[in-house]
Scaffold this motif. Sequence first.
Motif, mmCIF file in Angstrom:
data_model
loop_
_atom_site.group_PDB
_atom_site.id
_atom_site.type_symbol
_atom_site.label_atom_id
_atom_site.label_comp_id
_atom_site.label_asym_id
_atom_site.label_seq_id
_atom_site.Cartn_x
_atom_site.Cartn_y
_atom_site.Cartn_z
ATOM 1 N N LEU A 158 -28.504 -29.678 -2.964
ATOM 2 C CA LEU A 158 -29.991 -29.496 -3.190
ATOM 3 C C LEU A 158 -30.246 -27.834 -2.763
ATOM 4 O O LEU A 158 -31.057 -27.104 -3.223
ATOM 5 N N TYR A 159 -29.681 -27.629 -1.355
ATOM 6 C CA TYR A 159 -29.889 -26.228 -0.757
ATOM 7 C C TYR A 159 -29.148 -25.188 -1.460
ATOM 8 O O TYR A 159 -29.865 -24.094 -1.628
ATOM 9 N N ARG A 160 -28.168 -25.517 -2.117
ATOM 10 C CA ARG A 160 -27.146 -24.350 -2.796
ATOM 11 C C ARG A 160 -27.883 -24.148 -3.810
ATOM 12 O O ARG A 160 -28.150 -22.826 -4.449
ATOM 13 N N ASP A 161 -28.330 -25.207 -4.768
ATOM 14 C CA ASP A 161 -28.932 -24.699 -6.000
ATOM 15 C C ASP A 161 -30.314 -24.613 -5.983
ATOM 16 O O ASP A 161 -30.641 -23.775 -7.064
ATOM 17 N N PHE A 162 -31.117 -25.153 -5.141
ATOM 18 C CA PHE A 162 -32.644 -24.988 -5.282
ATOM 19 C C PHE A 162 -33.127 -24.323 -3.979
ATOM 20 O O PHE A 162 -34.429 -24.112 -3.925
ATOM 21 N N ILE A 163 -32.286 -23.710 -3.162
ATOM 22 C CA ILE A 163 -32.514 -22.981 -1.816
ATOM 23 C C ILE A 163 -33.353 -23.658 -1.054
ATOM 24 O O ILE A 163 -33.109 -24.081 0.137
ATOM 25 N N HIS A 205 -38.918 -16.091 -6.686
ATOM 26 C CA HIS A 205 -38.574 -17.526 -6.433
ATOM 27 C C HIS A 205 -37.601 -17.675 -5.269
ATOM 28 O O HIS A 205 -37.883 -18.396 -4.454
ATOM 29 N N VAL A 206 -36.823 -16.681 -5.234
ATOM 30 C CA VAL A 206 -35.694 -16.508 -3.913
ATOM 31 C C VAL A 206 -36.648 -16.414 -2.788
ATOM 32 O O VAL A 206 -36.422 -17.283 -1.743
ATOM 33 N N VAL A 207 -37.448 -15.462 -2.814
ATOM 34 C CA VAL A 207 -38.253 -15.306 -1.414
ATOM 35 C C VAL A 207 -39.067 -16.497 -0.960
ATOM 36 O O VAL A 207 -39.134 -16.642 0.004
ATOM 37 N N ASN A 208 -39.799 -16.882 -2.167
ATOM 38 C CA ASN A 208 -40.932 -18.012 -1.661
ATOM 39 C C ASN A 208 -39.874 -19.130 -1.245
ATOM 40 O O ASN A 208 -40.315 -19.932 -0.211
ATOM 41 N N TYR A 266 -31.556 -7.672 3.127
ATOM 42 C CA TYR A 266 -31.968 -8.429 4.033
ATOM 43 C C TYR A 266 -31.929 -10.019 3.808
ATOM 44 O O TYR A 266 -31.582 -10.967 4.392
ATOM 45 N N ILE A 267 -32.353 -10.182 2.359
ATOM 46 C CA ILE A 267 -32.264 -11.674 2.011
ATOM 47 C C ILE A 267 -30.874 -12.161 1.940
ATOM 48 O O ILE A 267 -30.726 -13.060 2.357
ATOM 49 N N GLU A 268 -29.869 -11.310 1.305
ATOM 50 C CA GLU A 268 -28.653 -11.875 1.253
ATOM 51 C C GLU A 268 -28.225 -11.977 2.612
ATOM 52 O O GLU A 268 -27.473 -13.003 2.861
ATOM 53 N N GLY A 269 -28.498 -11.087 3.379
ATOM 54 C CA GLY A 269 -27.904 -11.090 4.749
ATOM 55 C C GLY A 269 -28.270 -12.101 5.664
ATOM 56 O O GLY A 269 -27.430 -12.894 6.092
ATOM 57 N N TRP A 318 -23.032 -19.783 4.468
ATOM 58 C CA TRP A 318 -22.418 -19.679 3.197
ATOM 59 C C TRP A 318 -22.411 -18.198 2.463
ATOM 60 O O TRP A 318 -23.572 -17.660 2.836
ATOM 61 N N ASP A 319 -21.467 -17.779 1.865
ATOM 62 C CA ASP A 319 -21.761 -16.499 1.254
ATOM 63 C C ASP A 319 -22.517 -16.675 -0.019
ATOM 64 O O ASP A 319 -22.415 -17.361 -0.886
ATOM 65 N N ARG A 320 -23.720 -15.819 0.331
ATOM 66 C CA ARG A 320 -24.811 -16.148 -0.891
ATOM 67 C C ARG A 320 -25.131 -14.713 -1.599
ATOM 68 O O ARG A 320 -26.061 -13.959 -1.141
ATOM 69 N N PRO A 321 -24.037 -14.095 -2.329
ATOM 70 C CA PRO A 321 -24.580 -12.951 -2.918
ATOM 71 C C PRO A 321 -25.906 -12.763 -3.860
ATOM 72 O O PRO A 321 -25.907 -14.187 -4.154
ATOM 73 N N MET A 322 -26.175 -11.687 -4.159
ATOM 74 C CA MET A 322 -27.567 -11.808 -4.803
ATOM 75 C C MET A 322 -27.576 -12.377 -6.009
ATOM 76 O O MET A 322 -28.422 -13.006 -6.677
ATOM 77 N N ASP A 323 -26.480 -12.364 -6.908
ATOM 78 C CA ASP A 323 -26.421 -12.762 -8.159
ATOM 79 C C ASP A 323 -26.721 -14.376 -8.093
ATOM 80 O O ASP A 323 -27.247 -15.004 -8.954
ATOM 81 N N GLU A 324 -26.000 -14.884 -6.946
ATOM 82 C CA GLU A 324 -26.131 -16.357 -7.190
ATOM 83 C C GLU A 324 -27.469 -16.780 -6.559
ATOM 84 O O GLU A 324 -27.917 -17.729 -7.034
ATOM 85 N N LEU A 325 -28.063 -16.013 -5.772
ATOM 86 C CA LEU A 325 -29.384 -16.222 -5.430
ATOM 87 C C LEU A 325 -30.434 -16.285 -6.546
ATOM 88 O O LEU A 325 -31.229 -17.213 -6.550
ATOM 89 N N LEU A 326 -30.050 -15.259 -7.358
ATOM 90 C CA LEU A 326 -31.107 -14.873 -8.577
ATOM 91 C C LEU A 326 -30.967 -16.367 -9.296
ATOM 92 O O LEU A 326 -31.965 -16.745 -10.284
ATOM 93 N N LYS A 327 -29.593 -16.628 -9.511
ATOM 94 C CA LYS A 327 -29.252 -17.937 -10.633
ATOM 95 C C LYS A 327 -30.199 -18.785 -9.882
ATOM 96 O O LYS A 327 -30.791 -19.731 -10.577
#
Length: 595
Positions: free
Chosen positions: A23-28, A468-471, A489-492, A500-509
């Motif tokens: 839930l957290y990985r896929d929907f933040i 959506h990532v920010v919110n 900063y968001i990635e970091g 978890w390693d959360r690169p931006m492309d994964e967050l954008l997905k």
Amino acid sequence: MGKLLFVNLSTGELREEAPDESLYRDFIGGYGAGARILYSRQKGGVDPLGPENMFGLVTGPLTGTPATFGCRFVAVAKSPLTGGWGDANAGGHFGPNLKFAGYDGVFFTGISERPVYFFIDNGKAELREAAHLWGKGNYETDDMLQAEHGKTARVVSIGPAGENLSLVACIITHRGAAAGRSGLGAVMGSKKLKAVVARGDMKVPIADIETANRLRKEHIDELRAGPFLVDLHKYGTAGHADLSAHSGDTPVKNWGGIGVLDLPDVSGLNKDVILANVESRTGCWRCPVACRGRLKEGTGEHRYPAGTFRPEYETLAAFGAMCLNSNAEVIAVANHICNSYGLDTISTGTIIAFAMECYEHGLITMADTDGIELTWGNHSAMIAMTEKIARREGFGAVLADGVKVAAGRIGKGAEEYAVHIGGQELGLHDPKFDFPAFAGKPVAARYQMDATPGRHTAGFGPTQFPDHVVNAAGLCMHSDLVVANPNKYIEGFMSAVTGWDRPMDELLKAGERIATMRHVFTLRESDNPLERKVHPRIIGRPPQKEGPLAGVSADIEAQVYWNLGALDWDRVTAKPSKRKLLELGLDDVAQELWP
Ligand code: SF4
């Protein structure tokens, strides 16, 4: 915190769940997690004011952590205003304190027999009687609950507007921070849920506290080196209300006017005029900007008490240029009333502008309006009608559910003046204007296509994914306005906090997944956004003949067409393709939409 609370208000049953890590990985988190949960656990077609509609308050993974701007929570439910997905975001201190009390979110179903409030105290939670609070305004409710539970207890509540099931009712926290949109105050009211109180001193687990603290320091240093922090701290979002009223950014006279001609004197909306009435600054939890102001006691004919919030840009626009009023003190009074009663200021100001136009054209007279002369810019009329809407009293009862419903009640062709999309009044940035912060974003299309239509705080198409990532992470949207490379900063922060390693492309997905989940929730409610009527004034058809937007129309069809393609959503049904749903791992949704 890894825990969610589920409360059935009909039976009083409380259940704690530890959701699967996916839930957290896929929907933040935030409305991402909220949309996933509501889509899975609630069937389509429920009455938004009935017992089956699930109402949630959800934080993000960065809420209550060293992440700069990590203070937000989101209210979620099916919207009674639009009939589709509803969410509304707020700052203050409640979100962090919900986590310090032990939970990432709390969800309510059912309807209580009597007014109640929900008290979460360091891992324990209970429903309590709220008969003594019912009917009280938000300021008094906050005071009474803090008197009972201490100043560290943080409150979200509804006022009489939510209790009266006004479809433009909002939720208030921090004595003036609003989860304003989607009419979710009415959902709380329908459940007889007056307030939620969170108190606790648990620590949010941080995987790498050194990195999180280092990033925070770097971020704040970078903010201090640039102009935004100082400007935003000093003026808040009220820094451009006068300029916007003349540039074409702010819609004027119920979206039908031209600022420079219809409201030539906007000096009362100037940032320094407003600043002169500010007595102190305040901000959300641990925010280095502190963009909010508290006002000195009002001195005009209409008064507001010392300490009330300085109106934000949207409120200044709604009760200002939209109603042909440039008196910021009067807007502060309207703002105070809305915060006390729990009304969304964007909707309420727009409703009054709509009523003023109906009055101008003779669709309503003083015989209808309880003797109130609803002429443009009439200060006393604005204040009196705001109170009537909040109390659902007299002509206020006609207006209390937004312009779409009000137009139906008034009849006589009033829908011509009802500017909304899908039942919700619009955020007050004109999509025909090229506002620099919205560069590259399809502004008209997002008003039409967002799962909560009329919203200005997310894009449409792939440009919405970072929002959506920010919110969902629990950050304030100002976090990405003020530095050169917000992604760093968001990635970091996401990696440092979660481990978890959360690169931006994964967050954008994940951002794309959130966009899709909010959207399919609305589709399931039989609301195809492509069929929503867009009022011609919004897109300039016909275009204005004079002023800064002369000759400008927004090419909404092109914006929608291109972005549907970019999202791989069908251009007739608006359904995401089966291929896209499977790519996002939304197999259950694919099965439902493409059996
Ligand atoms: S910038 Fe303003 S709204 Fe955003 S978190 Fe800080 S104080 Fe709150």
